[in-house]
Scaffold this motif. Sequence first.
Motif, PDB file in Angstrom:
ATOM      1  N   ARG A  41       0.800  -1.243 -11.155  1.00 46.67           N
ATOM      2  CA  ARG A  41       0.818  -2.177 -10.020  1.00 46.67           C
ATOM      3  C   ARG A  41       1.863  -3.252 -10.252  1.00 46.67           C
ATOM      4  O   ARG A  41       2.297  -3.491 -11.371  1.00 46.67           O
ATOM      5  N   LEU A  42       2.248  -3.901  -9.164  1.00 44.63           N
ATOM      6  CA  LEU A  42       3.293  -4.917  -9.243  1.00 44.63           C
ATOM      7  C   LEU A  42       2.747  -6.307  -9.531  1.00 44.63           C
ATOM      8  O   LEU A  42       3.506  -7.204  -9.892  1.00 44.63           O
TER       9      LEU A  42
ATOM     10  N   LEU B  63      -2.372  -3.351  -1.278  1.00 48.55           N
ATOM     11  CA  LEU B  63      -1.201  -4.113  -0.832  1.00 48.55           C
ATOM     12  C   LEU B  63       0.017  -3.313  -1.274  1.00 48.55           C
ATOM     13  O   LEU B  63       0.201  -3.059  -2.473  1.00 48.55           O
TER      14      LEU B  63
ATOM     15  N   LEU C 181       3.083   0.016  -5.150  1.00 52.97           N
ATOM     16  CA  LEU C 181       1.714  -0.483  -5.078  1.00 52.97           C
ATOM     17  C   LEU C 181       1.634  -1.843  -5.760  1.00 52.97           C
ATOM     18  O   LEU C 181       1.847  -1.950  -6.960  1.00 52.97           O
ATOM     19  N   ALA C 182       1.368  -2.892  -4.957  1.00 51.52           N
ATOM     20  CA  ALA C 182       1.277  -4.228  -5.534  1.00 51.52           C
ATOM     21  C   ALA C 182      -0.108  -4.457  -6.146  1.00 51.52           C
ATOM     22  O   ALA C 182      -0.236  -4.955  -7.258  1.00 51.52           O
ATOM     23  N   ASP C 183      -1.154  -4.093  -5.414  1.00 50.94           N
ATOM     24  CA  ASP C 183      -2.505  -4.380  -5.893  1.00 50.94           C
ATOM     25  C   ASP C 183      -3.499  -3.620  -5.026  1.00 50.94           C
ATOM     26  O   ASP C 183      -3.162  -3.172  -3.924  1.00 50.94           O
ATOM     27  N   VAL C 184      -4.722  -3.476  -5.534  1.00 45.19           N
ATOM     28  CA  VAL C 184      -5.816  -2.949  -4.729  1.00 45.19           C
ATOM     29  C   VAL C 184      -6.954  -3.948  -4.836  1.00 45.19           C
ATOM     30  O   VAL C 184      -7.497  -4.186  -5.929  1.00 45.19           O
TER      31      VAL C 184
END
Lengths: 174, 240
Positions: free
Chosen positions: A67-68, B111, B118-121
């Motif tokens: 993830r970022l 996000l 994929l930034a976050d879940v």
Amino acid sequence: MARRRLTRWLVAPLLAFALAAAAEVYQREADFLREVFAGAVPDPAVLWLTGERRQRVTALLGHPYARLRLRYWRRGPRTAWILEETGKEQPITAGFVVEDGRIRLARVLAFRERRGWEIRRPAFTRQFQGAALRDGRLDRPIDGITGATLSVRAMRRMARLALWLERTTRAERP
Amino acid sequence: MKRLHLSHRWLGLLAGLFALELAVTGLLLNHADALRLAERPLRSPWLLRWYGLAPAQPGPAFRAGAHWLSEWDGRLYLDARPLPVSLRGPLRGAAAGAELLRVLTGDGLALVTPEGGLADVLPLPAGVRHPRLLPAAGGTILRDAARCWRLNATATGWRSIPCPAARPLSATPLPTALRRQLRHRAGPAVTLERLLLDLHSGRLWGRGGGWVTDLAALALAGLALTGLTLWWRRSRRRRR
């Protein structure tokens, strides 16, 4: 009587296997945080894994993090990190509590593979308590589990990452 | 001798075509890694039918600003690009945000960057059942049967709010061109390596194909033996 005993011996392992294969979420993120912060969970902060930070994380894990950004929680010296890392094919979710550069708690929150679930046992996760980062590695050996090598390695990587992230954000401590 | 010649000729004719096919497929398979044969997917409808593979089945699709989110056989796609494998369906909604797209799945609210990163879940509020997204200018609103929540400004948590009078965002048919593109890209595929292996072994033609390949192999062996015999006899005669 003998037939009943035989059935029990046949059914029990099958049931155990089925349960192990089906088991996935051991503790929800919200419940873990409530436990760790005794009910008073602080608002999460956000750490973006971009630029040089992303390079350092990639070096620690051996690959880019999935993830970022990362959400983390801090109250005084206590921080909580919820990380994900792939064992063999599926991600393992683990929670880490880190204070002043040492792991206070490591726990598997969700496990999605068919094999290797033994890493959730306290006997394994207890090994991480007190561990610190020294030259990019954990300062103590973590005994593996036969048949769970990849899961054990994933936990070790996440532990290193949690320690490094805590160190990186320690300067922000109020 | 004449009989041997005839046998040799007929074996040659019989085995010739098979030998050509075996040589070509064998040569390619010998260099499978260098040619990356396992990384070349083939999705021709007739080939998939032959292998008994069904094309990808489309799930729901949602428009999020200038982008499309869709689900095909449980895998999520942003426009024609597959999203990370860790992000799986069911796809329940999607909306554009200021910088990140919001993708509602069974795992939570993902996000996602417009490039597919994929930034976050974000986990959903406890006890949410059948979540849907509501249209919300400058924000993200989640609802289930009875309650609503707004995503906070930092996109790190939910705040309970009274439910606005708005219909949930609903699935929309994909544009035809994109749908066609994804139907081709999203489905199962037979790799070129698999096809060559099955051609080489004869298995491509079913159980009987394997037997025919065995016969061809025997014919080639017979060709070699008759050929060697003819050569040996001829060289004996020359020596006399």
